[in-house]
Design a protein around this motif. Structure first.
Motif, PDB file in Angstrom:
ATOM      1  N   UNK A 156       0.810  -1.230   0.000  1.00 21.40           N
ATOM      2  CA  UNK A 156       0.000   0.000   0.000  1.00 21.40           C
ATOM      3  C   UNK A 156       0.839   1.276   0.000  1.00 21.40           C
ATOM      4  N   UNK A 157       2.038   1.232   0.569  1.00 21.96           N
ATOM      5  CA  UNK A 157       2.861   2.444   0.618  1.00 21.96           C
ATOM      6  C   UNK A 157       3.831   2.538  -0.544  1.00 21.96           C
ATOM      7  N   UNK A 158       4.170   1.401  -1.145  1.00 18.44           N
ATOM      8  CA  UNK A 158       5.151   1.395  -2.225  1.00 18.44           C
ATOM      9  C   UNK A 158       6.574   1.589  -1.732  1.00 18.44           C
ATOM     10  N   UNK A 159       6.755   1.463  -0.420  1.00 17.51           N
ATOM     11  CA  UNK A 159       8.084   1.648   0.175  1.00 17.51           C
ATOM     12  C   UNK A 159       8.723   0.291   0.416  1.00 17.51           C
ATOM     13  N   UNK A 160      10.049   0.274   0.528  1.00 16.79           N
ATOM     14  CA  UNK A 160      10.722  -0.986   0.827  1.00 16.79           C
ATOM     15  C   UNK A 160      10.721  -1.235   2.345  1.00 16.79           C
ATOM     16  N   UNK A 161      11.060  -2.447   2.718  1.00 16.31           N
ATOM     17  CA  UNK A 161      11.000  -2.842   4.124  1.00 16.31           C
ATOM     18  C   UNK A 161      11.890  -1.976   5.007  1.00 16.31           C
ATOM     19  N   UNK A 162      13.074  -1.691   4.562  1.00 19.35           N
ATOM     20  CA  UNK A 162      14.006  -0.891   5.356  1.00 19.35           C
ATOM     21  C   UNK A 162      13.435   0.497   5.651  1.00 19.35           C
ATOM     22  N   UNK A 163      12.845   1.107   4.646  1.00 19.62           N
ATOM     23  CA  UNK A 163      12.260   2.435   4.808  1.00 19.62           C
ATOM     24  C   UNK A 163      11.049   2.391   5.740  1.00 19.62           C
ATOM     25  N   UNK A 164      10.202   1.374   5.582  1.00 17.03           N
ATOM     26  CA  UNK A 164       9.029   1.230   6.457  1.00 17.03           C
ATOM     27  C   UNK A 164       9.476   1.099   7.903  1.00 17.03           C
ATOM     28  N   UNK A 165      10.460   0.263   8.159  1.00 18.56           N
ATOM     29  CA  UNK A 165      10.948   0.056   9.524  1.00 18.56           C
ATOM     30  C   UNK A 165      11.565   1.339  10.094  1.00 18.56           C
ATOM     31  N   UNK A 166      12.298   2.054   9.288  1.00 18.13           N
ATOM     32  CA  UNK A 166      12.912   3.309   9.713  1.00 18.13           C
ATOM     33  C   UNK A 166      11.848   4.354  10.043  1.00 18.13           C
ATOM     34  N   UNK A 167      10.862   4.480   9.164  1.00 16.36           N
ATOM     35  CA  UNK A 167       9.787   5.444   9.390  1.00 16.36           C
ATOM     36  C   UNK A 167       8.898   5.045  10.562  1.00 16.36           C
ATOM     37  N   UNK A 168       8.691   3.750  10.753  1.00 17.84           N
ATOM     38  CA  UNK A 168       7.893   3.273  11.885  1.00 17.84           C
ATOM     39  C   UNK A 168       8.531   3.719  13.196  1.00 17.84           C
ATOM     40  N   UNK A 169       9.841   3.669  13.250  1.00 14.00           N
ATOM     41  CA  UNK A 169      10.563   4.105  14.457  1.00 14.00           C
ATOM     42  C   UNK A 169      10.335   5.596  14.711  1.00 14.00           C
ATOM     43  N   UNK A 170      10.433   6.410  13.670  1.00 21.87           N
ATOM     44  CA  UNK A 170      10.213   7.850  13.793  1.00 21.87           C
ATOM     45  C   UNK A 170       8.773   8.161  14.195  1.00 21.87           C
ATOM     46  N   UNK A 171       7.842   7.475  13.552  1.00 25.66           N
ATOM     47  CA  UNK A 171       6.424   7.712  13.825  1.00 25.66           C
ATOM     48  C   UNK A 171       6.073   7.306  15.255  1.00 25.66           C
ATOM     49  N   UNK A 172       6.581   6.157  15.683  1.00 30.01           N
ATOM     50  CA  UNK A 172       6.324   5.704  17.051  1.00 30.01           C
ATOM     51  C   UNK A 172       6.837   6.731  18.049  1.00 30.01           C
ATOM     52  N   UNK A 173       8.032   7.219  17.824  1.00 30.00           N
ATOM     53  CA  UNK A 173       8.616   8.230  18.704  1.00 30.00           C
ATOM     54  C   UNK A 173       7.747   9.497  18.703  1.00 30.00           C
ATOM     55  N   UNK A 174       7.310   9.922  17.527  1.00 30.81           N
ATOM     56  CA  UNK A 174       6.454  11.116  17.427  1.00 30.81           C
ATOM     57  C   UNK A 174       5.142  10.926  18.183  1.00 30.81           C
ATOM     58  N   UNK A 175       4.506   9.789  17.989  1.00 32.72           N
ATOM     59  CA  UNK A 175       3.229   9.526  18.662  1.00 32.72           C
ATOM     60  C   UNK A 175       3.416   9.525  20.175  1.00 32.72           C
TER      61      UNK A 175
END
Length: 164
Positions: A78-97
């Protein structure tokens, strides 16, 4: 999900609503880091709210930590992103939330309306420190009165009440 979009999902109990809503929520926040600030997820029960919040945070944590997540394959698609990018962004988003938790809005319908009502107390002329109280005895008493009153017109109900 576009700007100003309202999406309503309705399904019976046990049909996988929480799973699907979590999938949609994760996809939306992985499209833009601060989308969690723009999404209002409303459920009927405190249990469903807690489960959805927990599931979102749990899977963000799993993704951020390099662990297995049942949502990863869908997120890749659904995002068109690769696994590494998803995992990296998930970390940032979790921290932001976690640092901006008050803007992570997954709530029950009643708590959402309470929040809206509290925002407009001056405009509707009520005191800002109001409390909502439900007196179940009054509600139950009114329901019983209405049922007995309708028994005069409903023979089946009258027979049931008489036999009870």
């Amino acid at each position: 999900m576009g700007q100003g979009t309202l999406t309503i999902y309705s399904a019976s109990a046990g049909s996988g609503k929480t799973y699907r809503l979590t999938e949609i929520y994760l996809s939306a926040i992985l499209k833009s880091k601060y989308n969690y600030r723009k999404i209002l997820a409303v459920t009927f029960t405190n249990k469903a709210t807690a489960e959805m919040k927990s599931r979102i945070l749990d899977h963000l944590s799993r993704l951020a930590g390099g662990e297995e997540s049942e949502y990863l394959s869908v997120l890749l698609e659904t995002t068109g992103k690769n696994e590494e990018l998803i995992r990296s962004e998930a970390k940032e988003i979790l921290k932001s939330i976690l640092h901006d938790f008050s803007r992570f809005s997954v709530s029950t319908i009643d708590s959402f309306f309470q929040k809206v009502l509290r925002s407009f107390t001056r405009e509707i002329g009520i005191h800002s420190g109001y409390n909502v109280e439900l007196d179940h005895t009054v509600i139950l008493s009114n329901a019983i009165d209405e049922m007995i009153e309708s028994a005069s017109e409903d023979k089946q109900l009258r027979d049931w009440l008489l036999s009870y």
